[in-house]
Design a protein around this motif. Structure first.
Motif, short mmCIF file in Angstrom:
data_model
loop_
_atom_site.label_atom_id
_atom_site.label_comp_id
_atom_site.label_asym_id
_atom_site.label_seq_id
_atom_site.Cartn_x
_atom_site.Cartn_y
_atom_site.Cartn_z
N UNK A 116 61.07 -83.77 51.82
CA UNK A 116 60.05 -84.11 50.83
C UNK A 116 60.67 -85.08 49.82
N UNK A 117 60.05 -86.22 49.57
CA UNK A 117 60.69 -87.20 48.70
C UNK A 117 60.91 -86.76 47.24
N UNK B 263 57.38 -93.09 49.83
CA UNK B 263 56.75 -93.06 48.52
C UNK B 263 55.97 -94.36 48.41
N UNK B 264 54.66 -94.26 48.21
CA UNK B 264 53.80 -95.44 48.14
C UNK B 264 54.06 -96.37 49.34
N UNK B 265 54.15 -95.81 50.50
CA UNK B 265 54.32 -96.52 51.78
C UNK B 265 55.67 -97.23 51.93
N UNK B 266 56.62 -96.92 51.06
CA UNK B 266 57.98 -97.47 51.19
C UNK B 266 58.90 -96.31 51.60
N UNK C 251 54.73 -87.50 42.67
CA UNK C 251 53.71 -88.55 42.62
C UNK C 251 53.93 -89.61 43.70
N UNK C 252 52.84 -90.11 44.25
CA UNK C 252 52.83 -91.25 45.16
C UNK C 252 53.54 -91.02 46.49
N UNK C 253 53.76 -89.77 46.84
CA UNK C 253 54.32 -89.50 48.17
C UNK C 253 53.22 -89.74 49.20
N UNK C 254 53.47 -90.66 50.13
CA UNK C 254 52.46 -90.96 51.14
C UNK C 254 52.80 -90.31 52.48
N UNK C 255 54.03 -89.85 52.63
CA UNK C 255 54.40 -89.20 53.86
C UNK C 255 55.70 -88.42 53.64
N UNK C 256 55.81 -87.27 54.30
CA UNK C 256 57.06 -86.52 54.23
C UNK C 256 57.64 -86.41 55.63
#
Ligand SMILES: *Cc1c(COP(=O)(O)O)cnc(C)c1O
Length: 457
Positions: free
Chosen positions: A184-185, A214-217, A331-336
């Motif tokens: 998890x970021x 995070x935000x697709x990065x 915040x802004x986690x788009x994928x784990x």
């Protein structure tokens, strides 16, 4: 998925069950509420029938038809030490993660050590790290001669509490090592802002966070360097293996040199007439490892999506049970990556049933689970390292006073988290939705019968 996935035994079983070798979800699974309303079963730990007798996807997975040939090809070539396959692996991993460069090394621990050393971190420096991590994060800091400084954990996200970092910065602080623990970021936006403000280096321990974003990065691309592990239990398993990624070409040239005895590489060539240029070591990946790594990389994307889908579903189900507090994203986690699926267990909501008893009862239902990490800031290695010859040479005596060190590194939130955490392994998230329902039904069954289980002698 028809060709890959389960361990051999599981593979055969699934094939015979579903014909196509895949656990196809037939129709719509009953909702948890339906299960919860109708489930009057006696928990397995009290002598009832085990909720789940079938197994879980095995680990590691490989495709005999395509992967084994890759390894045989390397064997027959006679080129086993670092060559073209490793270079190809590095190129592809850099592409997948989105960095200019990647260096493959023997494992994640040594990826971290190499990155720290080549960023100039060493004796006399302090490095900020969370205590909720695998021992290797701290081992890496100690191997450079630096002093680990622990910042408490945010129990909701299981990640470093970024709001507590600044209070721990001293004139000796050189770097932050955020760990994207459990896959998890950590909040890299906040952490990079702190690093910029205080002129600190950042080495991301992404050893559990392949493809997390995070935000697709991708994580591992925010700091000065990102480090990955490909150990057997990891989501991208090679047996052993690691990687450093970065956009900093000069730094990556130094890392390459370091991993190859200190022999010159890239921009370092030409600056010297001949011979070894830095104090290096030997961390080269083999061609066999790269061959397996290239095969594993192909399934990582699909598996990561599946883990995310199943984790979101499982979370939505179990959070309805009182006393079960699943992870929250920063915040802004788009994928784990979901190397693990974590939640906190509140025994007050389970009639005082201890976590150990809860874990045992859940395991009895056929749901593998564990209590996770113990506090890393309180283990004997720290006292012992402060007594070593090198640390005595590198630090003033007041910094080597263990009692003082312990006082300065207390992490009460983390202590509590270590008592309350429950984990499921990543491979369970590669099963299907009805399998996730088994998990929530089992937890609910224990919740309903907590009193009786607690009185079990
Ligand atoms: C696995 C792991 C490492 C070390 O990786 P190895 O390849 O086992 O050396 C470092 N940090 C974390 C958080 C890990 O999970």
């Amino acid at each position: 998925m028809s060709k890959i996935n389960y361990s051999r035994r599981e593979f055969v079983k699934q094939n015979s069950l579903a014909g196509l070798g895949t656990l196809v979800t037939m129709g719509v699974a009953p909702t948890l509420f339906a299960n919860r309303a109708t489930d009057t079963s006696i928990p397995a730990i009290l002598g009832g029938q085990k909720l789940r007798t079938k197994g879980w996807p095995g680990w590691p997975m490989w495709n005999p038809a395509t992967d084994e040939e890759q390894v045989i090809t390397v064997l027959r070539s006679g080129v086993w030490s670092r060559a073209g396959r490793v270079t190809e692996f590095e190129k592809k991993w850099a592409e997948v993660i989105g960095t200019k460069r990647c260096l493959a090394v023997v494992n994640g621990t040594n990826a971290l050590i190499a990155a720290l050393v080549q960023l100039g971190i060493g004796g006399g420096d302090e490095v900020i790290v969370p205590p909720y991590t695998f021992i290797a994060s701290v081992v890496a800091i100690l191997q450079t001669g630096a002093m680990p400084i622990f910042v408490d954990t945010d129990p909701e996200t299981f990640q470093i509490d970024h709001d507590k970092i600044e209070a721990k910065i001293t004139p000796r602080t050189r770097a932050i090592m955020p760990v994207h623990i459990l896959g998890l970021p950590a909040d890299m936006t906040k952490i990079m802002a702190i690093a910029r403000k205080h002129n600190l280096l950042v080495v991301e321990d992404a050893c559990q966070a392949w493809l997390a974003e995070i935000d697709h990065k991708k994580v591992g691309t925010f700091g000065n360097a990102g480090c990955f592990s490909f150990q057997n239990s990891k989501n991208m398993p090679i047996g052993e293996g690691g990687a450093i990624v970065s956009d900093d070409e000069a730094f990556m040239d130094r890392c390459y040199s370091y991993h190859n005895y200190g022999n010159p590489y890239g921009a370092m060539v030409g600056k010297v007439d001949s011979g070894t240029v830095i104090a290096g070591t030997k961390l080269r990946m083999t061609e066999y490892q790269a061959a397996i790594g290239l095969a594993q990389m192909k399934r990582l994307e699909v598996q990561t999506t599946k883990r995310n889908d199943n984790a979101a579903y499982l979370k939505s189900q179990i959070k309805q049970i009182p006393g079960i507090l699943p992870y929250k994203f920063n915040q802004k986690v788009t994928r784990a990556a979901f190397h693990l699926f974590p939640f906190r267990y509140k025994k007050e909501e389970f009639k005082g049933l201890t976590r150990a008893e809860f874990l045992k009862a859940l395991q009895a239902e056929g749901i593998p689970c564990s209590g996770g990490y113990t506090a890393l800031n309180k283990m004997p290695y720290l006292e012992n390292v402060l007594k070593t010859k090198n640390y005595k040479l590198m630090y003033p005596s007041e910094m080597l006073d263990y009692t003082k060190y312990m006082e300065g590194n207390q992490c009460p939130e983390n202590d509590q988290l270590c008592q309350e955490a429950v984990w499921f392994d990543q491979n369970m998230l590669l099963a299907e939705k009805p399998d996730m329902d088994d998990i929530s039904t089992a937890i609910e069954r224990i919740h309903k019968n907590a009193d009786k289980i607690r009185n079990l002698k």
